[in-house]
Design a protein around this motif. Structure first.
Motif, PDB file in Angstrom:
ATOM      1  N   VAL A   1       0.853  -1.183   0.000  1.00  0.00           N
ATOM      2  CA  VAL A   1       0.000   0.000   0.000  1.00  0.00           C
ATOM      3  C   VAL A   1       0.892   1.238   0.000  1.00  0.00           C
ATOM      4  N   ASP A   2       0.907   1.946  -1.127  1.00  0.00           N
ATOM      5  CA  ASP A   2       1.733   3.145  -1.254  1.00  0.00           C
ATOM      6  C   ASP A   2       1.177   3.996  -2.381  1.00  0.00           C
ATOM      7  N   ASP A   3       1.152   5.310  -2.190  1.00  0.00           N
ATOM      8  CA  ASP A   3       0.604   6.193  -3.224  1.00  0.00           C
ATOM      9  C   ASP A   3       1.587   6.478  -4.350  1.00  0.00           C
ATOM     10  N   SER A   4       2.814   6.002  -4.245  1.00  0.00           N
ATOM     11  CA  SER A   4       3.819   6.225  -5.284  1.00  0.00           C
ATOM     12  C   SER A   4       3.866   5.029  -6.242  1.00  0.00           C
ATOM     13  N   PRO A   5       3.452   5.232  -7.505  1.00  0.00           N
ATOM     14  CA  PRO A   5       3.515   4.134  -8.473  1.00  0.00           C
ATOM     15  C   PRO A   5       4.938   3.581  -8.636  1.00  0.00           C
ATOM     16  N   SER A   6       5.931   4.460  -8.611  1.00  0.00           N
ATOM     17  CA  SER A   6       7.312   3.987  -8.798  1.00  0.00           C
ATOM     18  C   SER A   6       7.761   3.125  -7.622  1.00  0.00           C
ATOM     19  N   LEU A   7       7.359   3.481  -6.415  1.00  0.00           N
ATOM     20  CA  LEU A   7       7.736   2.658  -5.271  1.00  0.00           C
ATOM     21  C   LEU A   7       7.001   1.317  -5.320  1.00  0.00           C
ATOM     22  N   ARG A   8       5.732   1.321  -5.710  1.00  0.00           N
ATOM     23  CA  ARG A   8       5.001   0.051  -5.833  1.00  0.00           C
ATOM     24  C   ARG A   8       5.686  -0.857  -6.849  1.00  0.00           C
ATOM     25  N   LEU A   9       6.197  -0.267  -7.932  1.00  0.00           N
ATOM     26  CA  LEU A   9       6.910  -1.047  -8.944  1.00  0.00           C
ATOM     27  C   LEU A   9       8.179  -1.675  -8.357  1.00  0.00           C
ATOM     28  N   VAL A  10       8.962  -0.888  -7.649  1.00  0.00           N
ATOM     29  CA  VAL A  10      10.204  -1.394  -7.039  1.00  0.00           C
ATOM     30  C   VAL A  10       9.880  -2.494  -6.027  1.00  0.00           C
ATOM     31  N   LEU A  11       8.850  -2.267  -5.226  1.00  0.00           N
ATOM     32  CA  LEU A  11       8.426  -3.284  -4.257  1.00  0.00           C
ATOM     33  C   LEU A  11       7.997  -4.563  -4.970  1.00  0.00           C
TER      34      LEU A  11
ATOM     35  N   ALA B   1      11.022  -6.458  -6.222  1.00  0.00           N
ATOM     36  CA  ALA B   1      11.784  -7.083  -5.133  1.00  0.00           C
ATOM     37  C   ALA B   1      11.044  -8.296  -4.571  1.00  0.00           C
ATOM     38  N   LEU B   2       9.742  -8.182  -4.436  1.00  0.00           N
ATOM     39  CA  LEU B   2       8.957  -9.264  -3.842  1.00  0.00           C
ATOM     40  C   LEU B   2       8.728 -10.422  -4.813  1.00  0.00           C
ATOM     41  N   THR B   3       8.419 -10.115  -6.067  1.00  0.00           N
ATOM     42  CA  THR B   3       8.203 -11.205  -7.027  1.00  0.00           C
ATOM     43  C   THR B   3       9.515 -11.926  -7.325  1.00  0.00           C
TER      44      THR B   3
ATOM     45  N   ARG C   1       3.899   1.495  16.039  1.00  0.00           N
ATOM     46  CA  ARG C   1       3.822   0.355  16.960  1.00  0.00           C
ATOM     47  C   ARG C   1       2.523   0.379  17.746  1.00  0.00           C
ATOM     48  N   ALA C   2       2.159   1.571  18.240  1.00  0.00           N
ATOM     49  CA  ALA C   2       0.926   1.712  19.020  1.00  0.00           C
ATOM     50  C   ALA C   2      -0.301   1.368  18.171  1.00  0.00           C
ATOM     51  N   ALA C   3      -0.248   1.688  16.878  1.00  0.00           N
ATOM     52  CA  ALA C   3      -1.363   1.377  15.979  1.00  0.00           C
ATOM     53  C   ALA C   3      -1.464  -0.124  15.714  1.00  0.00           C
ATOM     54  N   GLY C   4      -0.325  -0.826  15.853  1.00  0.00           N
ATOM     55  CA  GLY C   4      -0.334  -2.275  15.654  1.00  0.00           C
ATOM     56  C   GLY C   4       0.628  -2.791  14.603  1.00  0.00           C
ATOM     57  N   ALA C   5       1.558  -1.940  14.150  1.00  0.00           N
ATOM     58  CA  ALA C   5       2.545  -2.385  13.155  1.00  0.00           C
ATOM     59  C   ALA C   5       3.460  -3.440  13.757  1.00  0.00           C
ATOM     60  N   THR C   6       3.830  -4.409  12.929  1.00  0.00           N
ATOM     61  CA  THR C   6       4.722  -5.484  13.351  1.00  0.00           C
ATOM     62  C   THR C   6       6.177  -5.065  13.241  1.00  0.00           C
ATOM     63  N   GLY C   7       6.503  -4.263  12.226  1.00  0.00           N
ATOM     64  CA  GLY C   7       7.882  -3.864  12.000  1.00  0.00           C
ATOM     65  C   GLY C   7       7.962  -2.608  11.143  1.00  0.00           C
ATOM     66  N   TRP C   8       9.191  -2.137  10.926  1.00  0.00           N
ATOM     67  CA  TRP C   8       9.463  -0.854  10.283  1.00  0.00           C
ATOM     68  C   TRP C   8      10.614  -1.018   9.317  1.00  0.00           C
ATOM     69  N   ILE C   9      10.446  -0.536   8.081  1.00  0.00           N
ATOM     70  CA  ILE C   9      11.522  -0.561   7.093  1.00  0.00           C
ATOM     71  C   ILE C   9      11.643   0.840   6.511  1.00  0.00           C
ATOM     72  N   ALA C  10      12.870   1.354   6.477  1.00  0.00           N
ATOM     73  CA  ALA C  10      13.100   2.713   5.978  1.00  0.00           C
ATOM     74  C   ALA C  10      13.263   2.705   4.460  1.00  0.00           C
ATOM     75  N   LYS C  11      12.704   3.735   3.811  1.00  0.00           N
ATOM     76  CA  LYS C  11      12.948   3.979   2.383  1.00  0.00           C
ATOM     77  C   LYS C  11      14.185   4.844   2.271  1.00  0.00           C
ATOM     78  N   PRO C  12      15.001   4.688   1.258  1.00  0.00           N
ATOM     79  CA  PRO C  12      14.925   3.598   0.292  1.00  0.00           C
ATOM     80  C   PRO C  12      15.322   2.282   0.956  1.00  0.00           C
ATOM     81  N   PHE C  13      14.744   1.192   0.502  1.00  0.00           N
ATOM     82  CA  PHE C  13      14.990  -0.089   1.158  1.00  0.00           C
ATOM     83  C   PHE C  13      15.923  -0.961   0.325  1.00  0.00           C
TER      84      PHE C  13
END
Length: 121
Positions: free
Chosen positions: A8-18, A21-23, A95-107
């Motif tokens: 979930v990201d509003d940046s098309p270019s970041l979604r592409l990079v993700l 990396a994931l596929t 974390r308070a909202a319920g996130a499991t972890g944190w990754i900084a951009k650029p990743f």
């Protein structure tokens, strides 16, 4: 069929990079441009994992995480925050909202996939 990772990201270019990396690591990926689109997909699907940005239009990442954690079917799904924000208070809010972890951009794709393995196994 394996469950998808929802990005979930509003940046098309970041979604592409993700997606690349994931596929490349063998994951199936579904993309949403903001929290509203993510909730629409999640109304009839269950992901393996959610990776979300914080700052997005319509429904931001923190509000998305809070909504998901209120749902019985999403309470235990890992949620990673992927964002440029690095302030300790931002991490604490996630974390308070319920996130499991944190990754900084650029990743780094290897570090991202390592984090995914840690939270999904």
């Amino acid at each position: 069929m394996t469950k998808a990772i929802l990005t979930v990201d509003d940046s098309p270019s970041l979604r592409l990079v993700l997606r690349e990396a994931l596929t490349d690591a063998g994951h199936r990926v579904v993309e949403a441009e903001d929290g509203i689109a993510a909730l629409e997909w999640l109304a009839s699907n269950e992901p393996q994992l959610v990776i979300t940005d914080i700052t997005m239009p319509r429904l931001d990442g923190l509000a998305l995480i809070e909504q998901l954690r209120r749902r019985d079917d999403m309470r235990d799904i890992p949620i990673l925050v992927l964002t440029t924000e690095s302030a300790p208070e931002s991490k604490a809010k996630a974390r308070a909202a319920g996130a499991t972890g944190w990754i900084a951009k650029p990743f780094d794709p290897d570090k991202l996939n390592s984090a995914i393995r840690r939270v999904t196994h």
